[in-house]
Design an enzyme around this catalytic site. Structure first.
Site, PDB file in Angstrom:
ATOM      1  N   LYS A 113       0.835  -1.179   0.166  1.00 51.21           N
ATOM      2  CA  LYS A 113       0.021  -0.056   0.111  1.00 51.21           C
ATOM      3  C   LYS A 113       0.747   1.254   0.048  1.00 51.21           C
ATOM      4  O   LYS A 113       0.396   2.289  -0.355  1.00 51.21           O
ATOM      5  CB  LYS A 113      -1.039  -0.048   1.219  1.00 51.21           C
ATOM      6  CG  LYS A 113      -1.868  -1.225   0.976  1.00 51.21           C
ATOM      7  CD  LYS A 113      -3.275  -1.156   2.049  1.00 51.21           C
ATOM      8  CE  LYS A 113      -4.240  -2.025   1.656  1.00 51.21           C
ATOM      9  NZ  LYS A 113      -3.771  -3.352   1.810  1.00 51.21           N
TER      10      LYS A 113
HETATM   11  C1  PLP Z   1      -4.413  -4.525   1.215  1.00 51.40           C
HETATM   12  C2  PLP Z   1      -3.672  -6.009   1.082  1.00 51.40           C
HETATM   13  C3  PLP Z   1      -4.177  -6.961   0.051  1.00 51.40           C
HETATM   14  C4  PLP Z   1      -5.147  -6.711  -0.444  1.00 51.40           C
HETATM   15  O1  PLP Z   1      -5.233  -5.852  -1.609  1.00 51.40           O
HETATM   16  P1  PLP Z   1      -6.564  -5.418  -2.281  1.00 51.40           P
HETATM   17  O2  PLP Z   1      -5.924  -4.481  -3.371  1.00 51.40           O
HETATM   18  O3  PLP Z   1      -7.518  -4.966  -1.459  1.00 51.40           O
HETATM   19  O4  PLP Z   1      -6.956  -6.704  -3.285  1.00 51.40           O
HETATM   20  C5  PLP Z   1      -3.377  -8.056   0.176  1.00 51.40           C
HETATM   21  N1  PLP Z   1      -2.174  -8.405   1.135  1.00 51.40           N
HETATM   22  C6  PLP Z   1      -1.889  -7.253   1.766  1.00 51.40           C
HETATM   23  C7  PLP Z   1      -0.617  -7.560   2.743  1.00 51.40           C
HETATM   24  C8  PLP Z   1      -2.654  -6.162   1.912  1.00 51.40           C
HETATM   25  O5  PLP Z   1      -2.241  -5.029   3.024  1.00 51.40           O
END
Ligand code: PLP
Length: 467
Positions: A113
């Site tokens: 993120k």
């Molecule tokens: C947010 C997240 C996901 C999922 O990603 P999306 O874009 O919501 O599908 C998967 N793994 C981790 C570690 C995350 O923080």
């Protein structure tokens, strides 16, 4: 570039307004009216570019009417050449002869993120400075989003950020990643309730912002924000160029929760990148896998798993894909999603078959997650976090052609989720990378509040910058 709503009723907006808006006024999500398309010739010329230059090339068409090229180039460069700890930004690690993990956890909060939220913070501040405006970011988090958003906004002049987390219900690493960041504009609220209680208060506050007295407005940083999706398109190009693309197709496996990350992969393919296969990897919260397998879209109760960042009942970004599957007919999407609130729904067979051409899927339970962590550690001395592990497992289940490189998106660093690593029984315990080694010594700042909307809103009204 104009942006339109997936439900067809809200006005089209330019990039700046889309950045500052959460949901569209008709309840839909914003998507670009049309996508840029790059020729193979053009993509080939990007070989060997540093990450930030590639990122500029891929993203600029989405913002060009709103931001001058030099300003955007500077923001993108600052984002991807300062806060990521590996020179390659998103390094690729080889697991097997034609199998890879792209490490997207080399940013400040150790999850992918950071790629979007580091840029989003800079974009927000840039646009707000120009407009002489201020916003309050209000968000609920069960872990990763909150810390990445706080890191992304810590230097923003024109943004106050209030993150609600459920008191004593996030892991200590996750809490400390949020509460040890210093800055007058950062406010952590621990709510005596669960994640859904936090989210309900955020939703209610967006619906009625009168508690702010008209002096500022709320902005969203969850993955309904288009700018986050945009930033995630880049690393699909990055992986491809590193592994022989665009003269060769790649397959990707993506640990999926809200469908943001994999939707970015779908867009990369629509924009001209040769992608042979996209695998949706889910945990036991597998609504998408069930829909892809049996054309029945049906909500089940939420299951708690070892991969909490994917513990999501309904993936909000899936609406963006449905919009395309329905030939961009907003009223059809609206009707389908309203029907889905009432009970299970199916879609026309030809649309469903088309979706199965675009994606493969697999669901992986906790037991299989632990097994693959153990297997990869034994064979490769490489430690997977539980989310990435689900991606690797799904990649192996769904793979169609061994001659096509398979890249799993490594979404988090294993030190963020020590429980799963411990449960898998490997003889290693993941340690935090150097820049975070003193996390447990740092001073924490947060306020514990009751699960009560008025209490939380009063706190925000009293604590933002110009209150
Ligand atoms: C947010 C997240 C996901 C999922 O990603 P999306 O874009 O919501 O599908 C998967 N793994 C981790 C570690 C995350 O923080």
């Amino acid at each position: 570039m104009r942006y339109i709503s997936t439900r067809g009723q809200a006005p089209a907006l330019g990039f700046e307004d889309v950045l500052l808006t959460g949901l569209a006024t008709d309840g839909g999500l914003y998507v670009p009216e049309s996508l840029p398309h790059f020729s193979l010739e053009e993509i080939r010329r990007w070989r060997g570019l540093p990450y930030h230059e590639l990122a500029f090339n891929v993203m600029y068409p989405f913002v060009e009417e709103a931001i001058p090229a030099d300003d955007f180039r500077a923001m993108v460069k600052e984002t991807y050449s300062s806060v990521f700890t590996h020179d390659a930004v998103a390094p690729l690690v080889q697991l097997d002869s034609n199998e890879w993990v792209m490490e997207l956890f080399r940013g400040p909060t150790l999850a992918f993120k950071d790629f979007a939220l580091q840029l989003l913070g800079r974009l927000l501040d840039y646009v707000l400075e120009r407009r002489n405006q201020h916003v309050v970011i209000m968000g609920a988090t069960s872990g990763d989003t909150g810390s990445a958003a706080i890191e992304g906004c810590r230097r923003c002049e024109h943004v106050d950020i209030f993150i609600l987390h459920p008191h004593e219900r996030v892991s200590e690493v996750q809490r400390r990643q949020m509460t040890t960041v210093s800055g007058d504009n950062i406010h952590n609220i621990a709510v005596r309730g669960n994640f859904d209680d936090c989210q309900r208060m955020v939703k209610a506050s967006f619906g009625d912002q009168s508690f702010l007295g008209g002096k500022t407005q709320l902005a969203a940083v969850n993955s309904i924000n288009w700018a986050r999706i945009m930033a995630q398109i880049v690393y699909y190009f990055h992986a491809s160029l590193a592994l022989g693309g665009p003269d060769r197709s790649l397959a990707f496996s993506v640990p999926t929760g809200n469908f943001g990350d994999i939707f970015a992969g779908y867009l990369a393919r629509q924009m001209g990148l040769p992608i042979a296969q996209l695998v949706i990897a889910t945990n036991r919260n597998d609504i998408l896998h069930r829909f892809l397998s049996g054309n029945r879209y049906e909500q089940h109760g939420l299951e708690r798993t070892l991969s909490p960042s994917m513990d999501i009942m309904v993936s909000s970004n899936f609406e963006r894909l449905l919009f395309d599957l329905y030939g961009r007919d907003g009223s059809a999407v609206k009707k389908l999603l309203e029907d889905a609130q009432e009970g299970p729904v199916s879609i026309e067979d030809y649309r469903w078959k088309h979706m199965r051409k675009l994606f493969d899927s697999a669901a992986v339970d906790d037991k299989a997650t632990c097994e693959i962590i153990r297997e990869i550690y034994q064979n490769n001395e490489y430690l997977l976090d539980p989310h990435t592990a689900i991606g690797v497992k799904a990649a192996r289940e769904c793979r169609r052609d061994n001659s096509v490189p398979m890249v799993t998106l490594g979404t988090a660093h294993p030190a963020k989720f020590p429980d799963a690593v411990e449960k898998s029984g490997v003889a290693a315990s993941p340690s935090l990378p150097g820049h975070m080694a003193d996390l447990f010594q740092r001073e924490e700042r947060f306020t514990v509040l009751d699960d009560d909307l008025k209490t939380v809103q009063n706190f925000i009204a009293e604590h933002w910058k110009y209150a």
